[in-house]
Design an enzyme around this catalytic site. Structure first.
Site, PDB file in Angstrom:
ATOM      1  N   GLY A   1       5.776  17.215   6.128  1.00 50.39           N
ATOM      2  CA  GLY A   1       4.667  16.644   5.387  1.00 50.39           C
ATOM      3  C   GLY A   1       3.353  17.260   5.818  1.00 50.39           C
TER       4      GLY A   1
ATOM      5  N   TRP B   1       8.582  12.639  -2.232  1.00 47.49           N
ATOM      6  CA  TRP B   1       7.327  11.921  -2.511  1.00 47.49           C
ATOM      7  C   TRP B   1       6.493  12.649  -3.557  1.00 47.49           C
ATOM      8  CZ3 TRP B   1       8.450   7.462  -0.872  1.00 47.49           C
ATOM      9  CH2 TRP B   1       9.077   7.254   0.361  1.00 47.49           C
ATOM     10  N   ILE B   2       7.114  12.957  -4.685  1.00 47.62           N
ATOM     11  CA  ILE B   2       6.463  13.757  -5.706  1.00 47.62           C
ATOM     12  C   ILE B   2       6.034  12.878  -6.885  1.00 47.62           C
ATOM     13  CG2 ILE B   2       6.651  15.798  -7.148  1.00 47.62           C
ATOM     14  CD1 ILE B   2       6.968  16.318  -4.117  1.00 47.62           C
TER      15      ILE B   2
ATOM     16  N   ARG C   1     -17.679 -19.335  -7.211  1.00 49.87           N
ATOM     17  CA  ARG C   1     -16.820 -20.253  -6.457  1.00 49.87           C
ATOM     18  C   ARG C   1     -17.675 -21.279  -5.702  1.00 49.87           C
ATOM     19  NH1 ARG C   1     -11.955 -22.812  -5.723  1.00 49.87           N
ATOM     20  NH2 ARG C   1     -11.315 -22.851  -3.530  1.00 49.87           N
TER      21      ARG C   1
ATOM     22  N   GLY D   1      -7.022 -17.477  -1.190  1.00 46.03           N
ATOM     23  CA  GLY D   1      -5.660 -17.386  -1.706  1.00 46.03           C
ATOM     24  C   GLY D   1      -5.581 -16.671  -3.039  1.00 46.03           C
TER      25      GLY D   1
ATOM     26  N   GLU E   1      -1.949  13.683   0.346  1.00 47.05           N
ATOM     27  CA  GLU E   1      -2.949  14.758   0.282  1.00 47.05           C
ATOM     28  C   GLU E   1      -3.630  14.956   1.635  1.00 47.05           C
ATOM     29  OE1 GLU E   1      -3.240  16.185  -2.742  1.00 47.05           O
ATOM     30  OE2 GLU E   1      -2.296  14.658  -3.986  1.00 47.05           O
TER      31      GLU E   1
ATOM     32  N   PHE F   1      -3.922  21.143  16.353  1.00 45.29           N
ATOM     33  CA  PHE F   1      -2.582  21.049  15.767  1.00 45.29           C
ATOM     34  C   PHE F   1      -1.560  21.840  16.569  1.00 45.29           C
ATOM     35  CE2 PHE F   1      -5.502  20.589  12.085  1.00 45.29           C
ATOM     36  CZ  PHE F   1      -5.166  19.321  11.721  1.00 45.29           C
TER      37      PHE F   1
END
Length: 408
Positions: free
Chosen positions: A160, A185-186, A292, A364, A387, A407
């Site tokens: 990934g 995951w396309i 509210r 709620g 992405e 990395f």
């Protein structure tokens, strides 16, 4: 005799109780930085979303169904590849126009924006930027009109954040290429007529191949049981000795530069889209807080609710200015990948925080389909990851400012 009552009950329908009362919020008059065309585009797309997306999207999300009929409508609206030349079916618009479109679509639903992003930035863009004239003329007009839907095959089950480790590959068989492997995951894949697939040749160099529906050995199984992007169609791409014509190889790029440049365009659109989610959640929470009544007065009168709302609009305003500037740089072809990563990461983070705070303001009611907030919250859990994950984008910025690659 057919039970018409049962048939009617099984069909996704307009959510009669969902009244889209959304109003745009521009605390710093950022509209003054836009052109009349930008504002007209925003108004046009917003009205389409109010009429055709928000009335049905809760039902589709609850059913985990993709409203495929919207694809043709998006094509007719010019939402696919709007920066592509009119010669190939696009509109030749600038990148701020594209961003505004993504913002308004994602205000409706992240999954529908994903459909548009994939079509424009991940399928049409590589064909437009790296394809032959024959490829452009064959594929782009049908993708732009929504006659064809496309998908983008990069991510694999085991690769990934590190796409360079992909194992999907193709071999030169003389008069064609033989493609093997799979992608995971396309978005759009189960409905797509066209897939732009990135695979390694026999020398290990990444290339883009246009794979067409109906090619023998090519299948796109659906991924089920998602809690996020439920109104988006997600699947796999499986290639079992698929014969791909040589004319379907993208000739204009090789290496990871190809798919990563596509992802930069998509991430740019996501940065705008995240603002749409944040605006929708803020708008819903602000209106609810004013209406509210608790302890004989609207909850908007309490300090803690005002704090939440004030912080929401502050972060939205900062994101609007950040993204407008990024769009200006993109129009001048000066936006860097690291700048795009910063905007994508920042805007997703503020959208997630705003969605959670908005849900709390609604109490709620915030978890019900009567309001959009919980659906947005679930969708954002995917958008913050795809992405480029939240952490990866942080490290891209880190590498850019220090010059040190974390990395490796």
């Amino acid at each position: 005799m057919q039970d018409n009552t049962a048939v009617a009950a099984s069909q996704p329908k307009n959510h009669a109780s969902f009244n889209d009362r959304y109003e745009f919020h521009d605390y710093y008059q950022v509209d003054e930085l836009l052109t009349e065309e930008h504002i007209l585009i925003r108004s046009t797309v917003r009205e389409w979303v109010k009429k055709n997306v928000t009335p049905i999207i809760e039902d589709y999300a609850q059913r985990a169904e993709f409203p495929v009929h919207l694809v043709k409508e998006m094509g007719e609206m010019g939402l696919f590849g709007p920066t592509v030349s009119p010669k190939y079916g696009g509109q030749g618009l600038d990148y701020i126009s594209y961003g505004i479109m993504m913002q308004e679509i994602e205000r409706g639903d992240s999954g529908i924006r994903s459909t548009a992003s994939v079509q424009g930035s991940l399928v049409m863009y590589p064909i437009y930027a790296f394809g032959s004239e024959e490829q452009k003329m064959k594929f782009l007009p049908k993708l732009a009109s929504g006659e064809w839907l496309g998908c983008f095959g990069l991510t694999e089950a085991d690769h990934g954040s590190d796409p360079g480790g992909m194992v999907t590959n193709f071999k030169d068989m003389g008069d064609h290429y033989l493609l093997n492997g799979s992608k995971m995951w396309i978005s759009n894949s189960p409905y797509a007529q066209v897939a732009v697939v990135w695979a390694k040749n026999e020398q290990g160099v990444v290339h883009g191949l246009i794979v067409e529906k109906g090619m023998e050995g090519f299948t796109a199984p659906v991924i089920h049981n998602k809690w996020s992007l439920r109104a988006s169609s997600t699947g796999e791409l499986v290639f079992d000795n698929v014969k791909v014509p040589k004319e379907n190889l993208l000739p204009g790029v090789k290496g990871l530069k190809g798919p990563l440049s596509c992802l930069n365009n998509a991430r740019y659109g996501i940065a705008w889209g995240a603002i749409g989610v944040a605006l929708d959640c803020y708008d819903t929470a602000l209106r609810y807080a004013k209406e509210r009544i608790q302890f004989d007065k609207p909850i908007a009168s309490f300090q803690l609710q005002q704090k939440k709302l004030a912080e929401m609009i502050t972060e939205i305003t900062k994101a609007q200015l950040l993204t407008w500037r990024l769009g200006t740089l993109k129009n001048e072809d000066r936006a860097t990948p690291a700048q795009i990563s910063m905007a994508k990461r920042n805007n997703l983070e503020i959208a997630q925080n705003i969605a959670r705070e908005a849900r709390q303001i609604l109490g709620g009611m915030g978890i019900t389909g009567e309001y959009s907030i919980m659906r947005h919250m679930m969708n954002l859990e995917s958008v913050v990851t795809y992405e480029g994950t939240h952490d990866i984008h942080l490290l891209i910025t880190g590498m850019d400012i220090t010059g040190i690659n974390a990395f490796k």
